[in-house]
Design an enzyme around this catalytic site. Structure first.
Site, PDB file in Angstrom:
ATOM      1  N   THR B   1       0.836  -1.206   0.000  1.00  0.00           N
ATOM      2  CA  THR B   1       0.000   0.000   0.000  1.00  0.00           C
ATOM      3  C   THR B   1       0.864   1.246   0.000  1.00  0.00           C
ATOM      4  O   THR B   1       1.876   1.301   0.680  1.00  0.00           O
ATOM      5  CB  THR B   1      -0.893   0.032   1.259  1.00  0.00           C
ATOM      6  OG1 THR B   1      -1.777  -1.075   1.223  1.00  0.00           O
ATOM      7  CG2 THR B   1      -1.700   1.325   1.328  1.00  0.00           C
ATOM      8  N   GLU B  88      10.284  -3.503  -1.555  1.00  0.00           N
ATOM      9  CA  GLU B  88      10.694  -4.635  -0.705  1.00  0.00           C
ATOM     10  C   GLU B  88      11.767  -5.475  -1.403  1.00  0.00           C
ATOM     11  O   GLU B  88      11.563  -5.970  -2.514  1.00  0.00           O
ATOM     12  CB  GLU B  88       9.475  -5.489  -0.364  1.00  0.00           C
ATOM     13  CG  GLU B  88       8.566  -4.797   0.660  1.00  0.00           C
ATOM     14  CD  GLU B  88       7.233  -5.492   0.863  1.00  0.00           C
ATOM     15  OE1 GLU B  88       6.855  -6.324   0.022  1.00  0.00           O
ATOM     16  OE2 GLU B  88       6.561  -5.168   1.864  1.00  0.00           O
ATOM     17  N   ASN B 215       7.525 -11.304   1.727  1.00  0.00           N
ATOM     18  CA  ASN B 215       6.081 -11.484   1.566  1.00  0.00           C
ATOM     19  C   ASN B 215       5.591 -12.888   1.902  1.00  0.00           C
ATOM     20  O   ASN B 215       4.391 -13.092   2.098  1.00  0.00           O
ATOM     21  CB  ASN B 215       5.656 -11.063   0.160  1.00  0.00           C
ATOM     22  CG  ASN B 215       5.603  -9.565   0.059  1.00  0.00           C
ATOM     23  OD1 ASN B 215       4.682  -8.938   0.573  1.00  0.00           O
ATOM     24  ND2 ASN B 215       6.608  -8.970  -0.557  1.00  0.00           N
ATOM     25  N   THR B 220      -1.462 -12.295   5.673  1.00  0.00           N
ATOM     26  CA  THR B 220      -2.651 -11.481   5.411  1.00  0.00           C
ATOM     27  C   THR B 220      -3.755 -11.910   6.360  1.00  0.00           C
ATOM     28  O   THR B 220      -3.684 -12.972   6.945  1.00  0.00           O
ATOM     29  CB  THR B 220      -3.145 -11.652   3.977  1.00  0.00           C
ATOM     30  OG1 THR B 220      -3.535 -12.998   3.798  1.00  0.00           O
ATOM     31  CG2 THR B 220      -2.094 -11.270   2.991  1.00  0.00           C
TER      32      THR B 220
END
Lengths: 213, 220
Positions: B1, B88, B215, B220
């Site tokens: 984001t 990242e 990641n 999530t």
């Protein structure tokens, strides 16, 4: 749970800002460089780990002309939906409240009510209308914000507001998630016959392919 | 984001300010990419206090509006580039510049297509001056152009001209990429597709093993 960020640099360093060349001069101050703005960043207990600041506030002493650009992702987070409505209602705004930790996306009606509650509480403290408060969230998708921690932190967040560089830097840290650096910049330039200032802060490191309108 | 807040003390009308902000967003934040995933939360809020005492800007075509637009572009591009730089797992920023398109929008579309390419990003991380992947990503951007006018440079090293691959110093080109990665610097990719007035830029970063690691561990 909340604590004031006294030295943003102790958390993450400043990003190299690669400003394009032009008839402007870089100045200090980030979002507080322009006249009328204050900012703050504190730890409010929203992050899952660590005590890096996670709650930021930017305010304007007067009714600021407001504009926004938002993700065109159909699955828009609750704060995005809220801000779009607020900007339809009002051409001005007085404050932007930002939390890190939870994105409040894909959280349904309950997540939207959380945004309303946060805006209303901050509006009450600042003696403003709720639609004069804009909200941004970032963090884990699918999680509602830790509302109790956020609401409890608002008085200290408001008390921490400052027109200084430290205020801007602490806010810039508080909006970060996986960022390794804080992103803040300000410039001064002559527009017509008068010098004006523009400043800003941003965050972002992953899930980055914006398509805002 | 990505999130952003921009402030100014310029004096500007609401409709002018809102148009300016969208133009600057299109030239900055909408031209960055790290991983091709569009967030649910991307937001930029821009506030104008009007406390500078400057003359009010009420006409988008006025010289003062153009000056303010340039300043807004600069601030947003500075912030946008820092996001791509901080992608990242990234070891370098990738800046793609496209000239010779019919208009700004077409140039911008090609630039972002190249900056978004996983294969281009992986090649940069592998310090591989892979002009073929750059040409490929330009070609599938959805903007028609004459292949015989395609020109690609990596830094100061010309890799392709007139649609033809050129002999180039592969070691020097690879070294250019390696040095950028060692100092977390910038890799510049310049593309020309013709003689049109359209010019645009996009920014991304290289794709490293660390992106997957970060990641895979961020739930999530």
């Amino acid at each position: 749970m909340s604590s004031v960020a006294t030295d943003a640099a102790t958390y993450i360093p400043a990003a190299p800002i690669l400003l394009p060349e032009g008839p402007w001069q870089e100045v200090t101050g980030g979002v507080t460089a322009a006249k009328g703005f204050k900012a703050a960043g504190i730890y409010g207990g929203l992050r899952a780990q660590g005590q890096k600041p996670d709650l930021a506030l930017v305010t304007c002493d007067v009714h600021a002309i407001s504009a926004g650009a938002f993700t065109t992702n159909v699955v828009a987070a609750a704060p995005v939906v809220y801000c779009k409505k607020a900007l339809e209602i009002s051409k001005t705004a007085r404050a932007v409240l930002i939390n890190a930790g939870q994105a409040n996306a894909a959280t349904g009606d309950a997540g939207y009510q959380d945004v309303i509650d946060c805006a209303s509480s901050l509006a009450e403290i600042l003696h403003l209308k709720p639609e004069e408060i804009l909200i941004e969230s970032t963090g884990v998708i699918g999680h509602r914000i830790k509302k109790r921690e956020l609401l409890d932190s608002l008085p200290k967040l408001v008390d921490s507001l400052s027109p200084t560089v430290d205020g801007a830097d602490s806010a810039a840290v508080a909006i970060t998630t996986t960022d390794l650096v804080r992103k803040t910049v300000a410039i001064e330039a002559k527009v017509g016959e008068t010098y004006v200032r523009l400043g800003g802060m941003a965050k972002g490191s992953g899930m980055i392919h914006p398509n805002m309108a | 984001t990505m999130l952003g807040v921009v402030t100014t003390d310029a004096v500007v009308d609401s409709d002018v300010w809102r148009k300016m902000v969208q133009v600057s967003v299109s030239r900055s934040f909408n031209q960055i990419t790290v991983d091709g995933d569009t967030s649910t939360n991307d937001t930029v809020i821009a506030l104008a206090s009007g406390l500078s005492g400057a003359a009010r800007i009420s006409n988008l075509s006025s010289p003062e509006a153009a000056q303010l637009q340039s300043c807004l572009d600069a601030v947003m591009q500075g912030l946008a580039k820092s996001i791509a730089w901080d992608g990242e797992g990234a070891t370098c920023l990738i800046e793609v510049s496209v000239v010779g398109a019919n208009n700004e929008a077409e140039a911008a579309k090609i630039a972002r297509s190249v900056a978004s390419s996983s294969l281009v990003k992986a090649a940069v991380y592998g310090r591989d001056p892979n002009w073929g992947r750059i040409a490929c990503a330009a070609g599938y951007a959805g903007v028609p152009f004459n292949l015989n006018e395609l020109r690609i440079s990596l830094g100061d090293i010309l890799l392709m001209d007139g649609g033809q691959p050129l002999p180039f110093d592969r070691v020097a080109a690879s070294s250019y990429l390696r040095k950028a990665g060692e100092v977390h610097g910038t890799v510049e990719i310049q593309i020309s597709i013709g003689n049109g007035p359209g010019w645009g830029q996009a920014w991304g970063c290289d794709l490293s093993y660390d992106y997957v690691k970060i990641n895979a561990e961020y739930t999530t």
